[in-house]
Design a protein around this motif. Sequence first.
Motif, mmCIF file in Angstrom:
data_model
loop_
_atom_site.group_PDB
_atom_site.id
_atom_site.type_symbol
_atom_site.label_atom_id
_atom_site.label_comp_id
_atom_site.label_asym_id
_atom_site.label_seq_id
_atom_site.Cartn_x
_atom_site.Cartn_y
_atom_site.Cartn_z
ATOM 1 N N PHE A 1 -5.090 0.634 8.883
ATOM 2 C CA PHE A 1 -5.146 -0.864 9.292
ATOM 3 C C PHE A 1 -6.476 -1.182 9.925
ATOM 4 C CE2 PHE A 1 -0.489 -0.681 8.880
ATOM 5 C CZ PHE A 1 -0.252 -2.204 8.997
ATOM 6 N N LYS A 2 -7.328 -0.110 10.290
ATOM 7 C CA LYS A 2 -8.629 -0.437 10.465
ATOM 8 C C LYS A 2 -9.286 -1.024 9.371
ATOM 9 C CE LYS A 2 -9.288 3.307 14.078
ATOM 10 N NZ LYS A 2 -10.220 4.358 14.585
ATOM 11 N N GLN A 3 -9.089 -0.138 8.031
ATOM 12 C CA GLN A 3 -9.628 -0.687 7.047
ATOM 13 C C GLN A 3 -9.349 -2.154 6.582
ATOM 14 O OE1 GLN A 3 -9.128 1.836 3.449
ATOM 15 N NE2 GLN A 3 -10.482 0.762 2.213
ATOM 16 N N LEU A 4 -8.011 -2.402 6.914
ATOM 17 C CA LEU A 4 -7.403 -3.815 6.415
ATOM 18 C C LEU A 4 -8.047 -4.719 7.266
ATOM 19 C CD1 LEU A 4 -3.481 -3.088 5.731
ATOM 20 C CD2 LEU A 4 -5.130 -3.619 4.146
ATOM 21 N N SER A 5 -8.282 -4.440 8.633
ATOM 22 C CA SER A 5 -9.034 -5.481 9.489
ATOM 23 C C SER A 5 -10.537 -5.867 8.813
ATOM 24 C CB SER A 5 -9.059 -4.832 10.877
ATOM 25 O OG SER A 5 -9.581 -5.693 11.798
ATOM 26 N N ASP A 6 -10.767 -4.804 8.355
ATOM 27 C CA ASP A 6 -12.288 -5.205 7.881
ATOM 28 C C ASP A 6 -12.211 -5.998 6.637
ATOM 29 O OD1 ASP A 6 -13.474 -3.834 9.852
ATOM 30 O OD2 ASP A 6 -13.420 -1.990 8.732
ATOM 31 N N VAL A 7 -11.278 -5.640 5.460
ATOM 32 C CA VAL A 7 -11.281 -6.341 4.182
ATOM 33 C C VAL A 7 -10.443 -7.556 3.979
ATOM 34 C CG1 VAL A 7 -12.055 -4.093 3.260
ATOM 35 C CG2 VAL A 7 -9.626 -4.660 3.197
ATOM 36 N N CYS A 8 -9.602 -7.733 4.920
ATOM 37 C CA CYS A 8 -8.622 -8.840 4.954
ATOM 38 C C CYS A 8 -9.229 -10.123 5.658
ATOM 39 C CB CYS A 8 -7.174 -8.633 5.254
ATOM 40 S SG CYS A 8 -6.252 -7.274 4.431
ATOM 41 N N GLY B 1 -2.259 9.068 12.133
ATOM 42 C CA GLY B 1 -3.758 9.024 11.788
ATOM 43 C C GLY B 1 -4.020 8.067 10.486
ATOM 44 N N LEU B 2 -3.026 8.430 9.428
ATOM 45 C CA LEU B 2 -3.234 7.856 8.144
ATOM 46 C C LEU B 2 -3.019 6.255 8.610
ATOM 47 C CD1 LEU B 2 -3.711 7.629 5.056
ATOM 48 C CD2 LEU B 2 -1.366 8.467 4.995
ATOM 49 N N LYS B 3 -2.097 6.006 9.006
ATOM 50 C CA LYS B 3 -1.627 4.541 9.121
ATOM 51 C C LYS B 3 -2.778 3.713 10.077
ATOM 52 C CE LYS B 3 3.350 4.957 8.750
ATOM 53 N NZ LYS B 3 3.612 4.199 7.173
ATOM 54 N N SER C 1 4.422 3.302 16.636
ATOM 55 C CA SER C 1 4.428 2.221 17.541
ATOM 56 C C SER C 1 3.716 0.966 16.680
ATOM 57 C CB SER C 1 3.545 2.708 18.738
ATOM 58 O OG SER C 1 3.326 1.100 19.279
ATOM 59 N N ILE C 2 4.155 0.011 16.577
ATOM 60 C CA ILE C 2 3.465 -1.300 16.106
ATOM 61 C C ILE C 2 2.523 -1.643 16.974
ATOM 62 C CG2 ILE C 2 3.964 -3.609 15.379
ATOM 63 C CD1 ILE C 2 5.792 -1.385 13.723
ATOM 64 N N THR C 3 2.563 -1.586 18.326
ATOM 65 C CA THR C 3 1.593 -1.790 19.109
ATOM 66 C C THR C 3 0.270 -1.068 18.985
ATOM 67 O OG1 THR C 3 3.111 -2.658 20.829
ATOM 68 C CG2 THR C 3 0.949 -2.228 21.652
ATOM 69 N N GLN C 4 0.525 0.338 18.853
ATOM 70 C CA GLN C 4 -0.423 1.244 18.580
ATOM 71 C C GLN C 4 -1.299 0.961 17.238
ATOM 72 O OE1 GLN C 4 0.695 5.203 18.061
ATOM 73 N NE2 GLN C 4 -1.589 6.161 18.290
ATOM 74 N N ILE C 5 -0.677 0.532 16.354
ATOM 75 C CA ILE C 5 -1.223 0.090 14.922
ATOM 76 C C ILE C 5 -2.008 -0.939 15.088
ATOM 77 C CG2 ILE C 5 -0.510 -0.650 12.538
ATOM 78 C CD1 ILE C 5 1.732 1.516 12.678
ATOM 79 N N ALA C 6 -1.294 -2.195 15.776
ATOM 80 C CA ALA C 6 -2.001 -3.335 15.910
ATOM 81 C C ALA C 6 -3.319 -3.448 16.860
ATOM 82 C CB ALA C 6 -0.902 -4.366 16.698
ATOM 83 N N ALA C 7 -3.378 -2.283 17.652
ATOM 84 C CA ALA C 7 -4.812 -2.348 18.244
ATOM 85 C C ALA C 7 -5.825 -1.810 17.432
ATOM 86 C CB ALA C 7 -4.461 -0.927 19.433
ATOM 87 N N ILE D 1 0.982 -1.168 0.067
ATOM 88 C CA ILE D 1 -0.014 0.020 -0.096
ATOM 89 C C ILE D 1 0.829 1.367 0.137
ATOM 90 C CG2 ILE D 1 -1.882 1.303 1.313
ATOM 91 C CD1 ILE D 1 -2.854 -1.359 2.334
ATOM 92 N N GLY D 2 0.710 2.010 -0.930
ATOM 93 C CA GLY D 2 1.713 3.100 -1.114
ATOM 94 C C GLY D 2 2.503 3.054 -2.280
ATOM 95 N N ALA D 3 2.498 3.889 -3.193
ATOM 96 C CA ALA D 3 3.319 3.686 -4.416
ATOM 97 C C ALA D 3 4.559 4.902 -4.511
ATOM 98 C CB ALA D 3 2.783 3.740 -5.836
#
Length: 295
Positions: free
Chosen positions: A100-107, A94-96, A121-127, A7-9
């Motif tokens: 990841f919220k979207q990825l959680s829904d579609v993957c 905010g963008l990341k 933070s990876i932990t923050q993103i993973a939440a 994601i991201g070119a």
Amino acid sequence: MKTIAVIGAGTMGNGIAHTFAQSGFTVKLIDVSEKSLEKGMATIAANLDRMVTKGTITEEDKHKTIGNIITYTDIKDGVVGTDLVIEAATENVGLKLQIFKQLSDVCDHNVILATNTSSISITQIAAQVVHPERVIGMHFMNPVPIMKLVEIIRGYSTSDEVTKIIMDLSVKLGKTPTEVNDYPGFVANRILMPMINEAIETLYNGVAGVYEIDTVMKLGMAHPMGPLQLADFIGLDVCLSILNVMYDGFKNPKYAPCPLLVNMVMAGKKGVKSGEGFYDYSESKKAEKVSKQFA
């Protein structure tokens, strides 16, 4: 693992896509902007052409690599059938989190979700994700096809299994994976960014000029590139974002960005990407250099 979504070119995203595609993976390169996708694919083609000229790869290798990449402007379409998704969007919290919220829904829940963040933070993103144990950091270095290091960052919940899969995958790419824990800046930028910031402070305080500072670090410390030139190549806006993340995370004034860096980014002087930073990368400057060579 055969199919990867990136994601991201931009600079990092197209470099990651290039690297996986050259290693034989099917790559789905996703960006909301069709123009960014076209630019990213053009960059990949140009980098492959340089490799052909140097004899590193053949013309056939180049065509196979490009043929392994499919472009998408919609995340939902792009992640279908993937084994791994690597987010390489702008270094913006905010963008990341939104991605990841979207990825959680579609993957599917068994898809590994990685981020190329260099400081967040990876932990923050993973939440933001169902099954946070599948979220991990894969911090590639720029330029991705050339640089060997991949900083592998485990979040609080990242599983041993996912970590091993990503470590092994990095080796298959010809990289050297190094496992680190989840703290602001990780290892690479926790050490690098304060050095760059101190070089900017040295300039700001009038100790020496741009060329002199970089020359001291190149010739005196055996750095292949001076810190101010390196900052230009990373992007001064990216450097500022990373320093802000570290400052917010540690609450330590030693990570506070130099006012000169803040002002340059506000003025649009972001380094190579904008044509000007500590050095001038404009077309007129390039033309001037060429004319001097043939004078």
